[in-house]
Design a protein around this motif. Sequence first.
Motif, PDB file in Angstrom:
ATOM      1  N   ASP A 311     -74.353  51.317  13.931  1.00 42.78           N
ATOM      2  CA  ASP A 311     -73.210  51.564  14.257  1.00 42.78           C
ATOM      3  C   ASP A 311     -72.339  51.450  13.253  1.00 42.78           C
ATOM      4  O   ASP A 311     -72.560  51.003  11.791  1.00 42.78           O
ATOM      5  CB  ASP A 311     -72.400  50.157  15.013  1.00 42.78           C
ATOM      6  N   LEU A 312     -71.430  52.475  13.048  1.00 44.18           N
ATOM      7  CA  LEU A 312     -70.485  52.786  11.875  1.00 44.18           C
ATOM      8  C   LEU A 312     -69.048  52.900  12.111  1.00 44.18           C
ATOM      9  O   LEU A 312     -68.494  53.311  13.223  1.00 44.18           O
ATOM     10  CB  LEU A 312     -71.001  54.253  11.266  1.00 44.18           C
ATOM     11  N   LEU A 313     -68.192  52.009  11.512  1.00 43.29           N
ATOM     12  CA  LEU A 313     -66.811  52.226  11.746  1.00 43.29           C
ATOM     13  C   LEU A 313     -66.263  52.615  10.311  1.00 43.29           C
ATOM     14  O   LEU A 313     -66.721  52.201   9.475  1.00 43.29           O
ATOM     15  CB  LEU A 313     -66.436  50.669  11.843  1.00 43.29           C
ATOM     16  N   VAL A 314     -65.050  53.196  10.381  1.00 43.55           N
ATOM     17  CA  VAL A 314     -64.670  53.823   9.130  1.00 43.55           C
ATOM     18  C   VAL A 314     -63.030  54.036   9.550  1.00 43.55           C
ATOM     19  O   VAL A 314     -62.670  54.650  10.818  1.00 43.55           O
ATOM     20  CB  VAL A 314     -65.071  55.353   8.775  1.00 43.55           C
ATOM     21  N   PRO A 315     -62.183  53.816   8.895  1.00 48.61           N
ATOM     22  CA  PRO A 315     -60.730  54.296   9.001  1.00 48.61           C
ATOM     23  C   PRO A 315     -60.527  55.666   9.095  1.00 48.61           C
ATOM     24  O   PRO A 315     -61.114  56.551   8.213  1.00 48.61           O
ATOM     25  CB  PRO A 315     -59.833  53.439   8.083  1.00 48.61           C
ATOM     26  N   SER A 316     -59.497  56.093   9.973  1.00 45.39           N
ATOM     27  CA  SER A 316     -59.235  57.627   9.941  1.00 45.39           C
ATOM     28  C   SER A 316     -57.859  57.624   9.083  1.00 45.39           C
ATOM     29  O   SER A 316     -56.976  56.835   9.116  1.00 45.39           O
ATOM     30  CB  SER A 316     -58.926  57.930  11.278  1.00 45.39           C
ATOM     31  N   GLU A 318     -55.459  59.683   9.758  1.00 44.64           N
ATOM     32  CA  GLU A 318     -54.554  60.023  10.441  1.00 44.64           C
ATOM     33  C   GLU A 318     -53.976  58.469  10.996  1.00 44.64           C
ATOM     34  O   GLU A 318     -53.010  58.614  11.811  1.00 44.64           O
ATOM     35  CB  GLU A 318     -54.931  60.812  11.538  1.00 44.64           C
ATOM     36  N   GLY A 319     -54.924  57.449  10.722  1.00 43.65           N
ATOM     37  CA  GLY A 319     -54.182  56.082  11.398  1.00 43.65           C
ATOM     38  C   GLY A 319     -55.409  55.657  12.748  1.00 43.65           C
ATOM     39  O   GLY A 319     -55.860  56.523  13.196  1.00 43.65           O
ATOM     40  N   GLY A 320     -55.926  54.754  12.609  1.00 39.50           N
ATOM     41  CA  GLY A 320     -56.830  54.110  13.709  1.00 39.50           C
ATOM     42  C   GLY A 320     -58.401  54.073  13.024  1.00 39.50           C
ATOM     43  O   GLY A 320     -58.544  54.246  11.649  1.00 39.50           O
ATOM     44  N   ILE A 321     -59.144  53.945  13.837  1.00 42.10           N
ATOM     45  CA  ILE A 321     -60.609  53.721  13.423  1.00 42.10           C
ATOM     46  C   ILE A 321     -61.355  54.649  14.239  1.00 42.10           C
ATOM     47  O   ILE A 321     -61.239  55.125  15.606  1.00 42.10           O
ATOM     48  CB  ILE A 321     -61.300  52.247  13.733  1.00 42.10           C
ATOM     49  N   LEU A 322     -62.815  54.978  13.570  1.00 42.16           N
ATOM     50  CA  LEU A 322     -63.601  56.069  14.287  1.00 42.16           C
ATOM     51  C   LEU A 322     -64.817  54.945  14.448  1.00 42.16           C
ATOM     52  O   LEU A 322     -65.249  54.457  13.361  1.00 42.16           O
ATOM     53  CB  LEU A 322     -63.769  57.184  13.585  1.00 42.16           C
ATOM     54  N   HIS A 323     -65.289  55.318  15.565  1.00 39.03           N
ATOM     55  CA  HIS A 323     -66.703  54.532  15.836  1.00 39.03           C
ATOM     56  C   HIS A 323     -67.847  55.253  16.222  1.00 39.03           C
ATOM     57  O   HIS A 323     -67.831  56.043  17.091  1.00 39.03           O
ATOM     58  CB  HIS A 323     -66.343  53.439  16.793  1.00 39.03           C
ATOM     59  N   PHE A 324     -68.929  55.356  15.422  1.00 43.66           N
ATOM     60  CA  PHE A 324     -70.163  56.188  15.617  1.00 43.66           C
ATOM     61  C   PHE A 324     -71.345  55.168  15.902  1.00 43.66           C
ATOM     62  O   PHE A 324     -71.365  54.305  15.331  1.00 43.66           O
ATOM     63  CB  PHE A 324     -70.613  57.058  14.075  1.00 43.66           C
ATOM     64  N   LEU A 325     -72.309  56.036  16.397  1.00 43.78           N
ATOM     65  CA  LEU A 325     -73.602  55.312  17.014  1.00 43.78           C
ATOM     66  C   LEU A 325     -74.613  56.212  16.478  1.00 43.78           C
ATOM     67  O   LEU A 325     -74.715  57.636  16.627  1.00 43.78           O
ATOM     68  CB  LEU A 325     -73.719  55.068  18.182  1.00 43.78           C
ATOM     69  N   ARG A 326     -75.886  55.670  15.852  1.00 42.87           N
ATOM     70  CA  ARG A 326     -77.075  56.469  15.785  1.00 42.87           C
ATOM     71  C   ARG A 326     -78.152  55.644  16.404  1.00 42.87           C
ATOM     72  O   ARG A 326     -78.164  54.302  16.004  1.00 42.87           O
ATOM     73  CB  ARG A 326     -77.597  56.496  14.420  1.00 42.87           C
ATOM     74  N   THR A 327     -79.006  56.193  17.325  1.00 37.25           N
ATOM     75  CA  THR A 327     -80.311  55.398  18.036  1.00 37.25           C
ATOM     76  C   THR A 327     -81.513  55.906  17.183  1.00 37.25           C
ATOM     77  O   THR A 327     -81.565  56.852  16.468  1.00 37.25           O
ATOM     78  CB  THR A 327     -80.081  55.959  19.404  1.00 37.25           C
ATOM     79  N   LYS A 328     -82.497  54.941  17.524  1.00 33.82           N
ATOM     80  CA  LYS A 328     -83.732  55.427  16.851  1.00 33.82           C
ATOM     81  C   LYS A 328     -84.245  56.560  17.462  1.00 33.82           C
ATOM     82  O   LYS A 328     -85.162  57.424  16.712  1.00 33.82           O
ATOM     83  CB  LYS A 328     -84.820  54.305  17.465  1.00 33.82           C
ATOM     84  N   SER A 329     -84.156  57.022  18.787  1.00 39.42           N
ATOM     85  CA  SER A 329     -84.649  58.153  19.314  1.00 39.42           C
ATOM     86  C   SER A 329     -84.180  59.538  18.578  1.00 39.42           C
ATOM     87  O   SER A 329     -84.744  60.591  18.896  1.00 39.42           O
ATOM     88  CB  SER A 329     -84.600  58.095  20.766  1.00 39.42           C
TER      89      SER A 329
END
Length: 405
Positions: A311-316, A318-329
């Motif tokens: 899981d990856l969180l990072v500030p935008s 423009e304001g706010g937060i972006l949340h990304f996901l990477r799976t094993k597959s």
Amino acid sequence: MNNASWMGGYRSDSPTSTESGTLIPTPSTSRANSIRQSSPTHIPSGPLKLTPLSTTSWRQPYPSVGQFATTESEEVVAAGPNGLFYFRRVRDHATTPWSEFRPFPSVRETLNEQTVSGLALYSGHEFDERSRLHLYCVSGGVLYSFYLTDENDSSFLPDTSPPLAGRSVTGTPTVVRTSTGRSSDRWSLVVPCQSGGLLHTSATYSRSYGNSVSTEWSVVDRLAADLGIISAVSVTAIPNRNGPYSTETTELVAVCISRGQLNVVQGSFRKGNSSRWNWEGKTSTRILHPGEVTGNPVLIIDPYDGRNQLDLLVPSAEGGILHFLRTKSAPNDWHMIGRIAFPQNIPPASCLSFRRSGTGGNGKRDLYALIQISGRLYHVTTTDNKCAWYNSSLKPIVHPGPFSE
């Protein structure tokens, strides 16, 4: 001499009683009688409703917060207007209070919210089960190092042999455990290089048969020079048991910010033929996202389900937060699963931390983040499911004392 006597150097004529047994009020009973006599006579005969008052409003608030770093156990080090300070969350009571803050000892260098560009905390493994907390601080192109051997100690101590001495660094550093054993602990430290790319080194903390302890740092690797100047980086470790000779190796995955864009650097972390540990990290992919990102990324791995989900969180910007996901597959694909906006006119976050809570045994896990906005620290939590971040809110951490999530 009058009827009063002296006992043990003190006079016994204090008006507490007489020989006839008639009670003569002491100061405490006089106060009680005074209260009783002046009390109103219209007290209701039924139950009396109590009114809870604030337990925190009377406390001195925390200083304004610049860069900060946290541990899994919610210990916090922040850069304030007058220097670095430390406080922590107490989890062994239902009220989960935040502690009073403790300032760092005075140092020759000025390390405050104006000069510190980034912090990283590492909670080391101690063989007697005591915590050893390491702090890495970037300021003025130099990496400073402090340590705390016990959470009840009065303050952090400067490290007499800091890593990356003589190297010019910048931005926000990161640190991650790569292995641990009964008599050793190993972690990797990654810091943006002032001339571009990343600097990596690893520490081995061990205890000998004579019960002496030592910390040995490996040689420094420089990676990802093709990305140019990097402002912040986060790294996590993925165990891999398919290494040579069936021994366990580790894959280090880092996400860094370069020119407002997210890039991934990853590769094996192993001991080479020369018995030195090094990270074979290479720039692999760029993570696509709208606009630019700012502050620092936070990359975590789910330690419970064994799927190596990142899981990856990072500030935008423009304001706010972006949340990304990477799976094993699909290890080359980063999926944006959350795009969280702040209320109108709230500036972008400049620093954040991110972790999971819950053991995962009952299937329920939460995502927990601390976010710094305009000098104030906020808390946000949400359930880790497809509806993550809906109806979430930022709750300010203003004073020491009880805190409700």
